[in-house]
Design an enzyme around this catalytic site. Structure first.
Site, PDB file in Angstrom:
ATOM      1  N   ASP A  53       0.815  -1.219   0.000  1.00  0.00           N
ATOM      2  CA  ASP A  53       0.000   0.000   0.000  1.00  0.00           C
ATOM      3  C   ASP A  53       0.845   1.265   0.000  1.00  0.00           C
ATOM      4  O   ASP A  53       0.669   2.146  -0.849  1.00  0.00           O
ATOM      5  CB  ASP A  53      -0.933   0.008   1.213  1.00  0.00           C
ATOM      6  CG  ASP A  53      -2.123  -0.924   1.023  1.00  0.00           C
ATOM      7  OD1 ASP A  53      -2.129  -1.682   0.043  1.00  0.00           O
ATOM      8  OD2 ASP A  53      -3.044  -0.875   1.859  1.00  0.00           O
ATOM      9  N   ARG A 138       0.398   6.160  17.589  1.00  0.00           N
ATOM     10  CA  ARG A 138       0.194   7.134  16.524  1.00  0.00           C
ATOM     11  C   ARG A 138       0.788   8.508  16.844  1.00  0.00           C
ATOM     12  O   ARG A 138       1.441   9.108  15.982  1.00  0.00           O
ATOM     13  CB  ARG A 138      -1.291   7.235  16.155  1.00  0.00           C
ATOM     14  CG  ARG A 138      -1.880   5.929  15.613  1.00  0.00           C
ATOM     15  CD  ARG A 138      -0.997   5.339  14.535  1.00  0.00           C
ATOM     16  NE  ARG A 138      -1.516   4.091  13.978  1.00  0.00           N
ATOM     17  CZ  ARG A 138      -0.825   2.978  13.899  1.00  0.00           C
ATOM     18  NH1 ARG A 138       0.412   2.927  14.372  1.00  0.00           N
ATOM     19  NH2 ARG A 138      -1.335   1.903  13.345  1.00  0.00           N
ATOM     20  N   ASP A 167      -7.190   5.433  12.442  1.00  0.00           N
ATOM     21  CA  ASP A 167      -5.832   5.967  12.319  1.00  0.00           C
ATOM     22  C   ASP A 167      -5.765   7.238  11.483  1.00  0.00           C
ATOM     23  O   ASP A 167      -4.938   8.113  11.738  1.00  0.00           O
ATOM     24  CB  ASP A 167      -4.895   4.904  11.741  1.00  0.00           C
ATOM     25  CG  ASP A 167      -4.441   3.906  12.792  1.00  0.00           C
ATOM     26  OD1 ASP A 167      -4.601   4.202  13.989  1.00  0.00           O
ATOM     27  OD2 ASP A 167      -3.929   2.839  12.413  1.00  0.00           O
ATOM     28  N   SER A 223      -5.459  -8.001   8.898  1.00  0.00           N
ATOM     29  CA  SER A 223      -4.377  -7.023   8.962  1.00  0.00           C
ATOM     30  C   SER A 223      -3.759  -7.022  10.354  1.00  0.00           C
ATOM     31  O   SER A 223      -4.418  -7.369  11.337  1.00  0.00           O
ATOM     32  CB  SER A 223      -4.890  -5.625   8.623  1.00  0.00           C
ATOM     33  OG  SER A 223      -5.834  -5.183   9.582  1.00  0.00           O
TER      34      SER A 223
END
Length: 465
Positions: A53, A138, A167, A223
């Site tokens: 990605d 994050r 996210d 994922s």
């Protein structure tokens, strides 16, 4: 009584040597400049993983959108950057994708010290179960990304998060919370990009067109997001909240990377002690069956301490959860998480707090912990309200110093004793075997006063019948 103590340099070296078998304690940072950027093009710093990605996004930003791209990856302890060879492979892929520069920044210690420990000190638990391993990572990633943008003179940043998840919100709120002038390019929300890449094959075809080496097959349908605090699994088979896996197994390798199945854990518990100072871990000791210290680690460097605690807890199956949670974007999602070391720290820290924090302060802190967890989950780490709550949390942690003894066994974390130089526990007052500073006769008036409203309500209710 447990003693608050630090261990010898020899013991510390022993523990760090054991950690070296699975964790590289050296600085893994790599900085590379492949070429000089074109000054006529805008610069952008992309949060990069080296996967399909973000490699495709890097190439698209460079070739289709006309950006000079700095590819940035944060080492938070994930397997993707487990060694120099893995980092070199990602660097080469960034260059092949069109980046003018590459930055791998070792943030493991900063992540543990400034994010993991801060969330542990705040008793941060989202919806009562999730220790926020992804959410707390994050702001750590975003902070360094913004700093790299400042250093490079870039006005743009980008990330690879999808338009359905949390996210995207977390990253962009962190960017703007640090620099209101930064602009974020989010390809997964651009109609043109979505129309061009409708599926995985489209991404593979584009990568082949630009000579980007990527894997042709996915390892599994779900994922993963990993760091030293935890690993999360979602999507794929896990999108069905009722799906229990095949027979007695979770699908694929879910819940097997950082922890053992309970049936494979040792029959004898691990006996450890953790020392805290002002709410943060500073030492870990391990004991054999006879109670003799076998290894110890000081927390001046948080990485070996946390890495060893992860290993110990994982061997004993600690820290697995399979939950449905409420995403900030409005939908429910299923997540499976392994958080071995973090689960132990959370239990030990809370246990020590019960000994050292005033009852009413703890109740106020508990109410703020809920808001703290919500802010972390939703991406408001760099916000005025977080600064306000964090100041209160730091004040509450001042007396939280001491030692907690624990056993880790078959998925459980069991505190077995605790002590502190700031303890509010008075053995003489609480003892049933001796008189202390508490006068039992005073309880009569106390109880009568407390019951005043109860008696008034009962009298009123009886009169109305």
């Amino acid at each position: 009584m447990l003693a608050l103590r630090r261990t010898s340099v020899i013991a510390r070296a022993s523990a760090q040597k054991r950690c070296l078998s699975s964790v590289n304690l050296g600085d893994t940072s790599v900085s590379a400049r492949f070429r000089e950027p074109d000054p006529s093009k805008p610069k952008i710093v992309l949060a990069y993983s080296g996967g399909l990605d973000t490699s495709t996004q890097l190439a698209y930003l460079a070739h289709e959108k006309g950006y000079e791209v700095c590819a940035y990856i944060a080492d938070l302890g994930q397997d993707d950057v487990v060694d120099a060879g893995a980092i070199e492979e990602i660097k080469a892929k960034a260059e092949a994708s069109g980046a003018y520069a590459f930055e791998c920044v070792d943030l493991r210690r900063e992540f543990i010290r400034d994010y993991v420990y801060e969330c542990i000190k705040a008793n941060c638990l989202y919806e009562g179960r999730y220790l926020l391993g992804t959410a707390m990572a994050r702001p750590c990633i975003a902070k360094k990304q913004v700093e790299l943008a400042w250093r490079a003179g870039a006005e743009y940043v980008s990330h690879g998060s999808t338009g359905k998840g949390n996210d995207q919100v977390r990253f962009e709120l962190c960017y703007l919370g640090m620099d209101a002038n930064l602009q974020c390019v989010t390809l997964w929300r651009e109609p043109e990009y979505l129309a061009k890449f409708e599926g995985r094959q489209d991404l593979l075809d584009y990568a082949a067109l630009h000579g980007i080496p990527v894997s042709q097959t996915k390892k599994h349908s779900y994922s993963e997001d990993e760091n030293i605090m935890h690993i999360s699994y979602e999507s794929g088979e896990l999108e069905d909240p009722a799906f229990p896996g095949v027979a007695n197994e979770y699908p694929g390798l879910v819940l097997k990377k950082k922890t053992r199945d309970l049936k494979d854990t040792p029959d004898a518990p691990a006996k450890i002690e953790l020392d805290f100072e002002a709410g943060a871990p500073v030492a870990l000791r391990e004991f054999d069956a006879a109670g003799t210290t076998v290894t110890a680690s000081l927390g001046d460097d948080p990485l070996p301490l946390f890495a060893r605690l992860n290993e110990l807890a994982g061997v004993h199956g600690v820290g697995r959860v399979d939950i449905v949670e409420n995403r900030y974007v409005g939908m429910k999602s299923r997540g499976c998480y392994e958080t071995p070391g973090g689960t132990v720290l959370a239990a030990a820290h809370l246990d020590l707090e019960t000994l050292t924090i005033d009852r009413e302060v703890m109740r106020l802190r508990d109410s703020l912990s809920l808001k703290f967890a919500e802010l972390v989950y939703n991406g408001y780490w760099f916000s005025p309200e977080m600064e306000f709550i964090d100041a209160a949390m730091q004040h509450a942690q001042k007396p939280v110093s001491g030692t907690v003894a624990l056993e880790l066994h078959k998925g459980h974390v069991m505190p077995r004793g605790r002590s502190s130089p700031h303890s509010l526990y008075d053995m003489k007052i609480v003892s049933m075997d001796e008189e202390g500073g508490f006068v039992p006769q005073n309880s009569t008036g106390f109880i009568q006063t407390l019951s005043t409203r109860l008696k008034a309500s009962k009298k009123r209710d009886a009169a109305s019948k």
